[in-house]
Design a protein around this motif. Structure first.
Motif, short mmCIF file in Angstrom:
data_model
loop_
_atom_site.label_atom_id
_atom_site.label_comp_id
_atom_site.label_asym_id
_atom_site.label_seq_id
_atom_site.Cartn_x
_atom_site.Cartn_y
_atom_site.Cartn_z
N GLU A 32 0.89 -1.20 0.10
CA GLU A 32 0.09 0.03 -0.09
C GLU A 32 0.93 1.24 -0.20
O GLU A 32 0.59 2.10 -0.60
N ARG B 275 -6.39 6.13 1.88
CA ARG B 275 -5.53 5.91 2.67
C ARG B 275 -6.02 6.31 4.17
O ARG B 275 -5.97 5.43 5.11
N ARG C 139 -8.33 3.77 5.20
CA ARG C 139 -7.87 2.45 5.57
C ARG C 139 -6.83 2.71 6.87
O ARG C 139 -7.27 1.56 7.73
#
Lengths: 241, 295
Positions: A107, B29, B32
């Motif tokens: 990620e 992001r 998450r």
């Protein structure tokens, strides 16, 4: 050969506060005792880097090397002078600045590649190659907080060399990996140069400079003290100690 | 040689648009990260308002014996947008400082940082509104209690949500830029938001304010009260999602019919939100180059 970077009459000064952290308290106190000073870090630097060159910048701490690179990376605005960068520039992030500890390596690679200018699709397509180069595929899905500093450096370097930059800016980071990875880095840099890429790097490792650089600039107190052949400039620089 | 001019506002917006994919990625992001290490994940975002509404309903209906109709639904309809604004501002206040290591190394439009915090909260807000809407519908369809939320007023939901987003974004930009230089800002903002919660009709109604004010100052007092754009915004959410019913204002008046929705105040809230956004963008734009150079 056209120029990749053109810098003329570049000056940069910073305001530094001697009274500590920025706070409303400090601001309220400024009217009484102005604990701020202007420091001129770059005092008129002119430099042209042709495309495909590997330029090393040397100099003592505080000579303005990192400031110069930061201005090229558009992190700082110049106080005076002109800077023109032709082509995509990627700074090499030290120890994975911008990595989020709770996210996985995969990620973070995705995200860092996008920060360095790739589109989402490009970043996605390049992630496997980046992970492979870094040699930590096995841990790609573990959170980055569990990585060692060497692994972080590998990952950071791998992202930077895979974003199709035309100009690579490296600020003293190559010395973090082990010998094997370092060799891989130099090989990659060599390949990058053969493909016509331009490199600008700051290092205190003079042997490394002799190995890779094609030209060397010595910065002293915010001015270009010497510029030219690597051995000549390094000799002069060594002589100054 | 003079120093290079700062890029203008329009140029900055164009640059921001060029980096929109990064903005989406940064928003993703944030989402998450938020639930990375929690078992219930997104459910927390729904649990929080539900518990709050439960407590408020108990306090007002049981302890204070308030007889207003559809109290819980009205509170929730106002609580969701207020919390969205509140969380956006608090999250974005820290956004630039938290990303400093990155900001010092790489160029990207700095606006992305607070905007991602706002957008992450916006996603939650939309989901929460969706869940609330579904709940109202199911409640009406299954038990016949309350009213169907499917009315012509639903058409106002998109522009209303947009105005709320504009307001939250504007304030967030201002707060995040100032907080880089003066970390006192986030504490001040915390206090202002806490007080703002009481000065916005979330656990009470605008009718309570109107009838509570002394008759002589009613007009001016009510207008002053509406200077806060969130007053009209939260009230608009209520009128859009829930059917307005009699409000218990206490005292001799008891239950009163709802005051008709005031479009004048709402227009002010919309214009003020846009002004704040413009101010936020300009201020952020002027300050962002100095983030890395803060003394």
């Amino acid at each position: 050969m056209s120029a990749a970077i053109e810098i003329s009459g570049l000056r940069k000064s910073f305001t530094i506060s001697l009274s500590g952290e920025g706070s409303i308290k400090t601001a309220a106190l400024w009217w009484r005792k102005r604990h701020i000073e202007r420091v001129e870090v770059l005092r008129g630097v002119s430099l042209t880097v042709p495309q495909g060159e590997c330029l090393a910048v040397v100099g003592r701490n505080g000579a303005g090397k990192s400031t110069l690179l930061s201005i090229l990376a558009k992190v700082y605005l110049p106080s005076e002078g002109n800077v023109a960068v032709h082509g995509r520039l990627a700074p090499l992030l030290e120890l994975g600045a911008g990595f989020h500890p709770d996210l996985s390596g995969r990620e973070n690679v995705m995200f860092n590649a996008m920060i360095l200018g790739l589109s989402r699709a490009e970043a996605l397509a390049r992630t496997p190659a980046i992970l492979e180069f870094s040699g930590i595929e096995k841990f790609a899905d573990a959170p980055v907080r569990t990585y060692s500093s060497g692994m972080l450096a590998r990952l950071g370097f791998s992202v930077a060399v895979h974003v199709d930059a035309e100009i690579l800016v490296v600020d003293e980071v190559l010395a973090v990996g082990d010998a094997e990875f370092e060799a891989k880095c130099y090989a990659r840099i060599e390949q990058f140069r053969e493909e016509g890429g331009t490199i600008l790097f700051v290092s205190h490792d003079l042997d490394a400079i002799e190995k890779v650089a094609g030209r060397c600039v010595w910065l002293k107190d915010g001015l270009v003290k010497a510029d030219g052949d690597v051995p000549k400039v390094l000799d002069a620089y060594r002589g100054s100690f | 040689m003079k120093s290079p001019a700062l890029p203008g506002l329009l140029e900055n917006l164009r640059e921001l648009w060029r980096f929109r994919e990064l903005l989406w990625a940064m928003t993703e992001r944030e989402l998450r990260i938020r639930y990375k290490n929690s078992a219930l994940g997104f459910i927390w975002s729904l649990l929080n308002p539900l518990v709050t509404i439960l407590v408020m309903t108990m306090v007002f209906k049981v302890f204070l014996r308030n007889q207003s109709e559809g109290y819980s639904a009205h509170v929730l309809a106002a609580y969701l947008p207020y919390m969205f604004v509140n969380l956006s501002i608090l999250d974005s206040a820290q956004s630039v400082l938290a990303a400093m290591p990155m900001v010092k190394k790489v160029y990207f439009p700095r606006e992305v940082l607070p905007l991602a915090s706002v957008l992450a909260n916006f996603v939650h807000f939309l989901l929460a509104i969706g869940v609330f809407f579904a709940y109202l519908f199911v409640l009406w369809a299954v038990t016949g209690f309350g009213d169907s939320p499917f009315t012509w007023r639903v058409a106002f939901l998109p522009p209303l949500v947009l105005i709320t987003l504009v307001f939250a974004t504007g304030v967030s930009l201002i707060v995040s830029a100032l907080n880089v230089f003066y970390e006192d800002v986030k504490y001040v903002v915390g206090v202002v938001l806490y007080i703002g919660f009481f000065l916005t009709p979330v656990m009470y109604f605008v009718e309570n304010v109107w009838h509570g004010l002394p008759a002589a100052y009613r007009g001016i007092g009510f207008s002053l009260y509406h200077l806060n754009p969130l007053v009209s915004i939260t009230t608009a959410f209520r009128r859009t999602l829930v059917k307005a019913g009699p409000v218990d204002v206490g005292g001799a008046e008891g239950k009163v019919p709802p005051i008709p929705f005031d479009w004048g105040y709402f227009a002010w809230a919309a214009v003020a939100s846009m002004l704040i956004l413009w101010l936020g963008l300009s201020l952020f734009n002027r300050m962002k180059w100095r983030f890395v150079e803060r003394p």
